[in-house]
Enzyme design. Sequence first.
Site, PDB file in Angstrom:
ATOM      1  N   CYS A  90       4.814 -27.123 -13.103  1.00  0.00           N
ATOM      2  CA  CYS A  90       5.403 -27.739 -11.910  1.00  0.00           C
ATOM      3  C   CYS A  90       6.499 -28.753 -12.213  1.00  0.00           C
ATOM      4  O   CYS A  90       7.227 -29.148 -11.313  1.00  0.00           O
ATOM      5  CB  CYS A  90       4.315 -28.407 -11.080  1.00  0.00           C
ATOM      6  SG  CYS A  90       3.005 -27.273 -10.581  1.00  0.00           S
ATOM      7  N   HIS A 347       6.365 -26.275  -2.095  1.00  0.00           N
ATOM      8  CA  HIS A 347       6.358 -26.559  -3.536  1.00  0.00           C
ATOM      9  C   HIS A 347       6.698 -25.287  -4.309  1.00  0.00           C
ATOM     10  O   HIS A 347       5.818 -24.576  -4.781  1.00  0.00           O
ATOM     11  CB  HIS A 347       4.977 -27.086  -3.921  1.00  0.00           C
ATOM     12  CG  HIS A 347       4.769 -27.306  -5.384  1.00  0.00           C
ATOM     13  ND1 HIS A 347       5.804 -27.540  -6.282  1.00  0.00           N
ATOM     14  CD2 HIS A 347       3.620 -27.336  -6.121  1.00  0.00           C
ATOM     15  CE1 HIS A 347       5.291 -27.702  -7.490  1.00  0.00           C
ATOM     16  NE2 HIS A 347       3.975 -27.577  -7.428  1.00  0.00           N
ATOM     17  N   CYS A 377       2.242 -33.944 -10.934  1.00  0.00           N
ATOM     18  CA  CYS A 377       1.187 -33.491 -11.830  1.00  0.00           C
ATOM     19  C   CYS A 377       1.557 -32.097 -12.333  1.00  0.00           C
ATOM     20  O   CYS A 377       2.419 -31.426 -11.764  1.00  0.00           O
ATOM     21  CB  CYS A 377      -0.162 -33.468 -11.119  1.00  0.00           C
ATOM     22  SG  CYS A 377      -0.227 -32.426  -9.644  1.00  0.00           S
TER      23      CYS A 377
END
EC number: 2.3.1.16
Length: 391
Positions: A90, A347, A377
């Site tokens: 991510c 996202h 995270c």
Amino acid sequence: MKEAVIVSGARTPVGKAKKGSLATVRPDDLGAICVKETLKRAGGYEGNIDDLIIGCATPEAEQGLNMARNIGALAGLPYTVPAITVNRYCSSGLQSIAYAAEKIMLGAYDTAIAGGAESMSQVPMMGHVTRPNLALAEKAPEYYMSMGHTAEQVAKKYGVSREDQDAFAVRSHQNAAKALAEGKFKDEIVPVEVTVTEIGEDHKPMEKQFVFSQDEGVRPQTTADILSTLRPAFSVDGTVTAGNSSQTSDGAAAVMLMDREKADALGLAPLVKFRSFAVGGVPPEVMGIGPVEAIPRALKLAGLQLQDIGLFELNEAFASQAIQVIRELGIDEEKVNVNGGAIALGHPLGCTGTKLTLSLIHEMKRRNEQFGVVTMCIGGGMGAAGVFELC
């Protein structure tokens, strides 16, 4: 040491995965659109580019074969411009910026384009085929724990209630809806022309074109009462739901980084200066608290304190982890995701870091905030954070 500055950038609107406006658009095409627009916004820059660095969390299938190289070709970059696809899940879109900036600071590069691209419609989060290492899975199964289950672990371990998670999700949608209504994302977005094939009234395939220009995940009417009716998504007695988790999404983003002296010589006004980047490791089963490790490290590298930061773009992978990061570090929530976060806006994994950087840049300019942080995270038990200074 040289200064690395961002002089331009652009992102696509974020589409909902599977059934959204970008579901049929290839991620390399999305990336190319952003690279071309980034060059255009840098005054039609046609000079040297030392590297094209693109983040992608699942670099396989449509996102495989070093997608960054294909993005460069599709964007019309000469073959002399090398390219690399990077993957730190991510944080990939922020990692790409850090790689480019650090090369410039060392004097190895003077210009680079960094970004991220991800189609969760075409390549699912864990890829098309997942083959765990059986020895590792037996010894340390937490390394293969699903992200949703890690969010449940965070909620249970740190006492983040369902009510708090839902309230945080409502805030995300409210802030995002307000930002959309005020047109705050328009300057960072490049519209995407989409062509889809549909069956016409004569039962024959026909092409349909439309322009996609606005993030489509925001639900302005979201309330805590509505969210309270949703069932837990990962555990029968859990508190993490589809409503207080980030949306799966499609999108791309890019920025141009330059040596400050070169930008000044070309008459390109820098937007922000890259100050620092850091990553940190945490237990995989509570991967969501990763920013708790990364933010202090990045601030130390930048020579700053938490109170020096005026704005935070904290990726909302899940409300449970975002809440715990804010609580544990003592961050002023009024500085966090002032225009909404991933729960409302989506996202798109490898794109997210660059997307958040662009959103941070524009809000720093609007508020004249000197310092801002992008953080998230990372699956597998990590966190990343980047610090930027307004020019």
